[in-house]
Design a protein around this motif. Structure first.
Motif, PDB file in Angstrom:
ATOM      1  N   PHE A 110     -30.289  42.888 -41.776  1.00 50.34           N
ATOM      2  CA  PHE A 110     -29.942  43.425 -40.468  1.00 50.34           C
ATOM      3  C   PHE A 110     -28.956  42.507 -39.737  1.00 50.34           C
ATOM      4  N   MET A 111     -29.172  41.191 -39.845  1.00 49.46           N
ATOM      5  CA  MET A 111     -28.307  40.253 -39.131  1.00 49.46           C
ATOM      6  C   MET A 111     -26.925  40.198 -39.763  1.00 49.46           C
ATOM      7  N   GLY A 112     -26.845  40.232 -41.049  1.00 51.32           N
ATOM      8  CA  GLY A 112     -25.561  40.204 -41.726  1.00 51.32           C
ATOM      9  C   GLY A 112     -25.044  38.795 -41.917  1.00 51.32           C
ATOM     10  N   ASP A 113     -24.017  38.701 -42.734  1.00 46.22           N
ATOM     11  CA  ASP A 113     -23.442  37.391 -43.030  1.00 46.22           C
ATOM     12  C   ASP A 113     -22.725  36.796 -41.827  1.00 46.22           C
ATOM     13  N   ALA A 114     -22.106  37.623 -41.020  1.00 49.07           N
ATOM     14  CA  ALA A 114     -21.351  37.108 -39.877  1.00 49.07           C
ATOM     15  C   ALA A 114     -22.268  36.421 -38.872  1.00 49.07           C
ATOM     16  N   GLY A 115     -23.443  36.974 -38.652  1.00 54.34           N
ATOM     17  CA  GLY A 115     -24.381  36.372 -37.710  1.00 54.34           C
ATOM     18  C   GLY A 115     -24.899  35.038 -38.200  1.00 54.34           C
ATOM     19  N   LEU A 116     -25.220  34.956 -39.482  1.00 51.76           N
ATOM     20  CA  LEU A 116     -25.709  33.696 -40.038  1.00 51.76           C
ATOM     21  C   LEU A 116     -24.611  32.635 -40.050  1.00 51.76           C
ATOM     22  N   LYS A 117     -23.371  33.048 -40.302  1.00 52.35           N
ATOM     23  CA  LYS A 117     -22.259  32.096 -40.247  1.00 52.35           C
ATOM     24  C   LYS A 117     -22.066  31.572 -38.835  1.00 52.35           C
ATOM     25  N   ALA A 118     -22.198  32.434 -37.847  1.00 54.46           N
ATOM     26  CA  ALA A 118     -22.046  32.008 -36.450  1.00 54.46           C
ATOM     27  C   ALA A 118     -23.149  31.040 -36.050  1.00 54.46           C
ATOM     28  N   ALA A 163     -23.732  23.372 -36.392  1.00 57.04           N
ATOM     29  CA  ALA A 163     -22.907  22.253 -36.853  1.00 57.04           C
ATOM     30  C   ALA A 163     -22.259  21.533 -35.677  1.00 57.04           C
ATOM     31  N   VAL A 164     -21.704  22.277 -34.744  1.00 58.16           N
ATOM     32  CA  VAL A 164     -21.047  21.653 -33.594  1.00 58.16           C
ATOM     33  C   VAL A 164     -22.075  21.120 -32.601  1.00 58.16           C
ATOM     34  N   GLY A 165     -23.122  21.878 -32.356  1.00 56.09           N
ATOM     35  CA  GLY A 165     -24.127  21.474 -31.367  1.00 56.09           C
ATOM     36  C   GLY A 165     -24.890  20.222 -31.761  1.00 56.09           C
ATOM     37  N   ILE A 185     -15.560   5.690 -31.238  1.00 51.56           N
ATOM     38  CA  ILE A 185     -15.845   5.940 -32.657  1.00 51.56           C
ATOM     39  C   ILE A 185     -16.853   7.075 -32.891  1.00 51.56           C
ATOM     40  N   PRO A 186     -17.939   7.199 -32.130  1.00 54.43           N
ATOM     41  CA  PRO A 186     -18.873   8.315 -32.386  1.00 54.43           C
ATOM     42  C   PRO A 186     -18.276   9.703 -32.183  1.00 54.43           C
ATOM     43  N   GLU A 187     -17.159   9.791 -31.491  1.00 52.40           N
ATOM     44  CA  GLU A 187     -16.524  11.100 -31.295  1.00 52.40           C
ATOM     45  C   GLU A 187     -16.033  11.698 -32.610  1.00 52.40           C
ATOM     46  N   THR A 188     -15.804  10.858 -33.618  1.00 52.69           N
ATOM     47  CA  THR A 188     -15.382  11.394 -34.912  1.00 52.69           C
ATOM     48  C   THR A 188     -16.465  12.258 -35.537  1.00 52.69           C
ATOM     49  N   ILE A 189     -17.717  12.004 -35.179  1.00 53.00           N
ATOM     50  CA  ILE A 189     -18.813  12.823 -35.703  1.00 53.00           C
ATOM     51  C   ILE A 189     -18.634  14.269 -35.251  1.00 53.00           C
ATOM     52  N   VAL A 190     -18.239  14.461 -33.995  1.00 53.09           N
ATOM     53  CA  VAL A 190     -18.039  15.813 -33.474  1.00 53.09           C
ATOM     54  C   VAL A 190     -16.851  16.481 -34.163  1.00 53.09           C
ATOM     55  N   ILE A 191     -15.831  15.714 -34.454  1.00 52.24           N
ATOM     56  CA  ILE A 191     -14.670  16.276 -35.157  1.00 52.24           C
ATOM     57  C   ILE A 191     -15.086  16.754 -36.542  1.00 52.24           C
ATOM     58  N   PHE A 192     -15.925  15.974 -37.226  1.00 50.03           N
ATOM     59  CA  PHE A 192     -16.420  16.413 -38.531  1.00 50.03           C
ATOM     60  C   PHE A 192     -17.261  17.681 -38.402  1.00 50.03           C
ATOM     61  N   GLY A 193     -18.067  17.772 -37.360  1.00 51.82           N
ATOM     62  CA  GLY A 193     -18.848  18.979 -37.117  1.00 51.82           C
ATOM     63  C   GLY A 193     -17.965  20.187 -36.855  1.00 51.82           C
ATOM     64  N   LEU A 194     -16.878  19.971 -36.125  1.00 53.90           N
ATOM     65  CA  LEU A 194     -15.934  21.064 -35.863  1.00 53.90           C
ATOM     66  C   LEU A 194     -15.258  21.516 -37.148  1.00 53.90           C
ATOM     67  N   VAL A 195     -14.904  20.571 -38.009  1.00 53.70           N
ATOM     68  CA  VAL A 195     -14.284  20.918 -39.289  1.00 53.70           C
ATOM     69  C   VAL A 195     -15.258  21.737 -40.136  1.00 53.70           C
ATOM     70  N   VAL A 196     -16.513  21.314 -40.174  1.00 53.78           N
ATOM     71  CA  VAL A 196     -17.521  22.068 -40.938  1.00 53.78           C
ATOM     72  C   VAL A 196     -17.678  23.464 -40.364  1.00 53.78           C
ATOM     73  N   ALA A 197     -17.701  23.581 -39.040  1.00 62.06           N
ATOM     74  CA  ALA A 197     -17.835  24.902 -38.404  1.00 62.06           C
ATOM     75  C   ALA A 197     -16.648  25.789 -38.742  1.00 62.06           C
ATOM     76  N   LEU A 198     -15.455  25.227 -38.768  1.00 54.66           N
ATOM     77  CA  LEU A 198     -14.278  26.026 -39.128  1.00 54.66           C
ATOM     78  C   LEU A 198     -14.317  26.436 -40.590  1.00 54.66           C
ATOM     79  N   LEU A 199     -14.827  25.554 -41.457  1.00 59.65           N
ATOM     80  CA  LEU A 199     -14.943  25.916 -42.872  1.00 59.65           C
ATOM     81  C   LEU A 199     -15.997  26.996 -43.090  1.00 59.65           C
ATOM     82  N   ILE A 200     -17.056  26.989 -42.288  1.00 59.35           N
ATOM     83  CA  ILE A 200     -18.088  28.010 -42.413  1.00 59.35           C
ATOM     84  C   ILE A 200     -17.550  29.373 -42.002  1.00 59.35           C
ATOM     85  N   SER A 201     -16.793  29.393 -40.911  1.00 61.15           N
ATOM     86  CA  SER A 201     -16.305  30.689 -40.408  1.00 61.15           C
ATOM     87  C   SER A 201     -14.941  30.981 -40.954  1.00 61.15           C
TER      88      SER A 201
END
Length: 77
Positions: free
Chosen positions: A8-16, A22-24, A61-77
């Motif tokens: 029912f949720m579909g792939d798009a919902g799980l990707k979101a 990942a970002v949060g 330096i810890p801000e790079t962690i968020v950049i990696f999370g953003l990259v993962v989120a973009l790769l997921i979607s």
């Protein structure tokens, strides 16, 4: 019953949800790390003002962690 929910949720919902997690979660981890590093940097700068540059770099330096999370989120979607 679990397969009905996934269908029912579909792939798009799980990707979101995955991209949001990942970002949060990386943002939360970065905030916790920055809190500890920032308080130590302020304490060090109170004793020696020449440590401002090192404290600033260590705080960023810890801000790079968020950049990696953003990259993962973009790769997921």
């Amino acid at each position: 019953m679990a397969t009905e929910t996934v269908a029912f949720m579909g792939d798009a919902g799980l990707k979101a949800i995955g991209a949001g997690l990942a970002v949060g979660l990386t943002g939360l981890a970065s905030a916790i790390a920055e809190r500890d590093i920032g308080s130590a940097a302020v304490g060090a700068m109170a004793e020696n003002e020449s440590l401002f540059g090192k404290g600033l770099i260590l705080t960023v330096i810890p801000e790079t962690i968020v950049i990696f999370g953003l990259v993962v989120a973009l790769l997921i979607s």
